[in-house]
Scaffold this motif. Sequence first.
Motif, PDB file in Angstrom:
ATOM      1  N   UNK A 395      78.880  65.755  29.641  1.00  0.00           N
ATOM      2  CA  UNK A 395      78.536  66.204  28.302  1.00  0.00           C
ATOM      3  C   UNK A 395      79.671  65.838  27.356  1.00  0.00           C
ATOM      4  N   UNK A 396      79.346  65.780  26.082  1.00  0.00           N
ATOM      5  CA  UNK A 396      80.345  65.473  25.051  1.00  0.00           C
ATOM      6  C   UNK A 396      79.997  66.268  23.812  1.00  0.00           C
ATOM      7  N   UNK A 401      79.920  70.369  16.266  1.00  0.00           N
ATOM      8  CA  UNK A 401      79.707  71.555  17.093  1.00  0.00           C
ATOM      9  C   UNK A 401      80.871  72.509  16.847  1.00  0.00           C
ATOM     10  N   UNK A 402      80.588  73.641  16.238  1.00  0.00           N
ATOM     11  CA  UNK A 402      81.667  74.594  15.924  1.00  0.00           C
ATOM     12  C   UNK A 402      81.935  75.480  17.130  1.00  0.00           C
ATOM     13  N   UNK A 618      87.313  61.251  27.691  1.00  0.00           N
ATOM     14  CA  UNK A 618      87.589  60.441  26.506  1.00  0.00           C
ATOM     15  C   UNK A 618      87.853  61.377  25.334  1.00  0.00           C
ATOM     16  N   UNK A 619      88.912  61.119  24.577  1.00  0.00           N
ATOM     17  CA  UNK A 619      89.176  61.880  23.349  1.00  0.00           C
ATOM     18  C   UNK A 619      89.374  60.885  22.212  1.00  0.00           C
ATOM     19  N   UNK A 628      90.856  65.512  15.520  1.00  0.00           N
ATOM     20  CA  UNK A 628      90.168  65.188  16.759  1.00  0.00           C
ATOM     21  C   UNK A 628      88.674  65.311  16.484  1.00  0.00           C
ATOM     22  N   UNK A 629      87.912  64.240  16.692  1.00  0.00           N
ATOM     23  CA  UNK A 629      86.512  64.239  16.271  1.00  0.00           C
ATOM     24  C   UNK A 629      85.520  64.168  17.425  1.00  0.00           C
ATOM     25  N   UNK A 630      85.988  63.845  18.644  1.00  0.00           N
ATOM     26  CA  UNK A 630      85.049  63.673  19.751  1.00  0.00           C
ATOM     27  C   UNK A 630      85.773  63.872  21.078  1.00  0.00           C
ATOM     28  N   UNK A 631      85.099  64.545  22.006  1.00  0.00           N
ATOM     29  CA  UNK A 631      85.591  64.692  23.383  1.00  0.00           C
ATOM     30  C   UNK A 631      84.393  64.497  24.311  1.00  0.00           C
ATOM     31  N   UNK A 632      84.585  63.727  25.366  1.00  0.00           N
ATOM     32  CA  UNK A 632      83.522  63.522  26.346  1.00  0.00           C
ATOM     33  C   UNK A 632      84.058  63.573  27.757  1.00  0.00           C
ATOM     34  N   UNK A 633      83.250  64.096  28.683  1.00  0.00           N
ATOM     35  CA  UNK A 633      83.627  64.144  30.090  1.00  0.00           C
ATOM     36  C   UNK A 633      82.418  63.764  30.937  1.00  0.00           C
ATOM     37  N   UNK A 634      82.615  62.866  31.890  1.00  0.00           N
ATOM     38  CA  UNK A 634      81.565  62.483  32.839  1.00  0.00           C
ATOM     39  C   UNK A 634      82.157  62.431  34.238  1.00  0.00           C
TER      40      UNK A 634
END
Length: 848
Positions: A395-396, A401-402, A618-619, A628-634
């Motif tokens: 998910x990312x 998303x607050x 990924x950041x 910081x505008x995006x974080x993702x983990x897979x």
Amino acid sequence: MRCRTLALLAGLSTTSVVAGFGCEDGPDQVFTPNTGDPASQNGLDPSQSFTPEGTKTFDTDEENRDDTGRGKFCSVQENDELIKEMVKKPIIPNESIGGVPMWTPDNRPMHADELLGEGAWCDPDIYADGFVWGPLQEVVFLFDQETRLVVQELALTQYQGALEGEYTGVNAEGATAKIPVRLTLRDRMTVDGQELDQYAAQGEEEAAPRAWVNPKNVNALYKMVRETFFGDEPFPEDFSCLDAKVCDVIFLADKVTRVDITDSGLIVVFQPEGQIVAMSVFPVRVAPFEAETAVNMGEGANFGPVFASVNRPDCQISMLDTLDYGDFRERCIGAGENSEKTLQRANFNVHGQRDGVDVEFNGATFTFKRDMDAGGAKVFKDGERPVDGDELRGFSWSRNLSAPVAEFRPRTLARLFKSKLEQRIREAVDAPAIGGGEGADGGLGATDAMLPPVQADASLPVESDAASGPVQTDASGEPAPVPDASVEGPVVAPAHPFLAWELDLPRDLEEDEADEPRAIEQITYKKGNTQRDWLADVVTGVRADYDALSPEQQAQVDPRVIESTWLLETFTDAVIETFTHGHVNDDLAVKRFFNTDDKRWSVGYANFILDGVPYRVVVQFSLNFDALTYVGVTKGYTAVDRIYNSWNERAREKPALGEKSPYYGIDLAKLDPAKNNLALGASGITVKGFDRKLNTLDIEVYEAVGDEGATKHSYTVAGDPIEDRNGYLKQIRGQRWEFVPANVVSLNGAETSMLFWVEANGKIGRISEGGFKQAVELCPGLSIRFGDDVREKVEAFVSTKGEAAWRACDIVYNYSINGNVLDEVVSLTNQVSFYTSNGRATQANIWR
């Protein structure tokens, strides 16, 4: 010379003229110019006007219209009338600009083909990702190239329609009333009839009551949009959309500012004088489970990401669990009519490999993968939804998303950033000792006490004359004066100011409250009566310190020390270390950084393995937002990864100490095909067929079994066939290339992604890997890693190995068309190249 016939065809006059000219070979041929009057010789009267007399009208009728014989929906007249009406339409958030709908009547996101299917919107200019109406592109409809679903709509400068409405608030007389707000292109925004004409820089918003970025005016816009277009109840007078993280103000370059109403699908862009130059609306995909959420990436040293919905308690998504699409739908979406409406507003973005799909909501995205080894497994078509059994792999989330994030604690991040930035700036100093030679520390440029241990790059020898001594201090702790050179005794190097550079943390960031979890955002602090962007102020401070250096001292510092991305990459580093709970520093883990050519983005990648399961984090830090505008983990492998892993196990040598890298890479692709069936010249991939609609190839590929065996597998993967004149360009000398026909086979795993060009003889002729994890040799003794400054590495190579090594490697720099951006560095001798972004290696390529 060879004789030939020249023909002048119809088009210059009403009579076709075909003229043949004889010719003869040989050196005796003589050219005699025409000394006469060519006009009269050709029967032309110069006194006559070329334009016929009289007037000619443009008439249309039902039998002979101007669109006859063309693939057009509307005539020119009909199209003009439509555009005149479109540019006057009101701007409606989450609905339309120019009357162009973003939703179908049954509440689905508009599909580009459906929009034009019946010709209601006539004949826009058509681009790969958008439709444009109007001579000055007044109305723009943008869609995803893969799904063809709407992304956003734009109104540009000449648009005449307004965004207007009213909200309940306290007016200038102190009475509760309906307060009007109006926005139109080329004009200033008005609130209760007051024109907003006051520019305010970041940190000055509160003191500028007529500024469009003043919090009161931003809230007025937000309240108007929500009450007018979404039916919200009146908000309390002290409500702040900025504090609630449902609106945002972004300060762009050249005093351009942007106001985002993030939960309502609206963006407004203002010029420095306050005139509005663009407005954008986009589909609001907020799902009920997104309304209130929290994210936790683990506990202590234990990494275990969890996405949790507060208002829907069953929606708990842990990356340590094995979940599929059915589990996700049951936990987070629910059943019934409302659940289908929620899914209709989601975007199903199919992966290029067509073995997975991202289910995208407003601020959160969930990734599902299909087991392509399962019997009857079929690739995803564009826009196709996952099915029960497709596994949740990640998910990312974005700033939309607050959600408070347990790891996003300003004090913790500020302290780690401080240590990393101080180290980077101190290492940027290259100060020679007085009289030349090495400094007292043997060439590190600072003492061990000042710098944390730095792992040397074994691919390059250390230059013996590029060093300085440690900082010398007296009993007071202040730098000691430089000794007189005439005095006998050892000569001490001067202390460079940057060798003792320190970053002071604001009091706000040292307080306990600063260590509470926050949603990913800017890191701010209070200076006087205003909130300031701390990272922007840090960059400004470093530049000021650099400007204060003498010219000689500036010459001793890496010039990148004044680049924002170079400085803030250490913040990206701090974030990725914190979010992985330190596992990015594990043995065999890989950490990489990427910058865009415009130097506005810093992206960090972490790859590590826990209990046999690979994880990827990924950041993304954006200088457009200073946040910081995006974080993702897979997590996990795919069928393609299993192929790569088998050849990695066979071909990769185990180092003398420790374990071998678990990651296959292009560094193995020049081995003997007998040892690696995916190497250059190998026949490990066979193309059996193709599908032009899906852009896929049917292939057979070998998996290594044991030390010598192999098993053949059949897959459908992304790619383009040789039959359609596909192939690759092989650089053969300078700026000269040779085209080689080949099938283009994309083998994109979750962990490793590569492109293979399979030539007509069935052998692999070229291979490319983006995001490569292992060092790859450009020249013997010159290894390049992902993120390396390639030019800097080449210059260091030449300075140590000599000009002969450069010439033997035959290195070529390829630039962009206008010559201002380095795109690629090539070794023609070794047939290796690296694509670059911001001068840093991002993709490795090899060919036969």
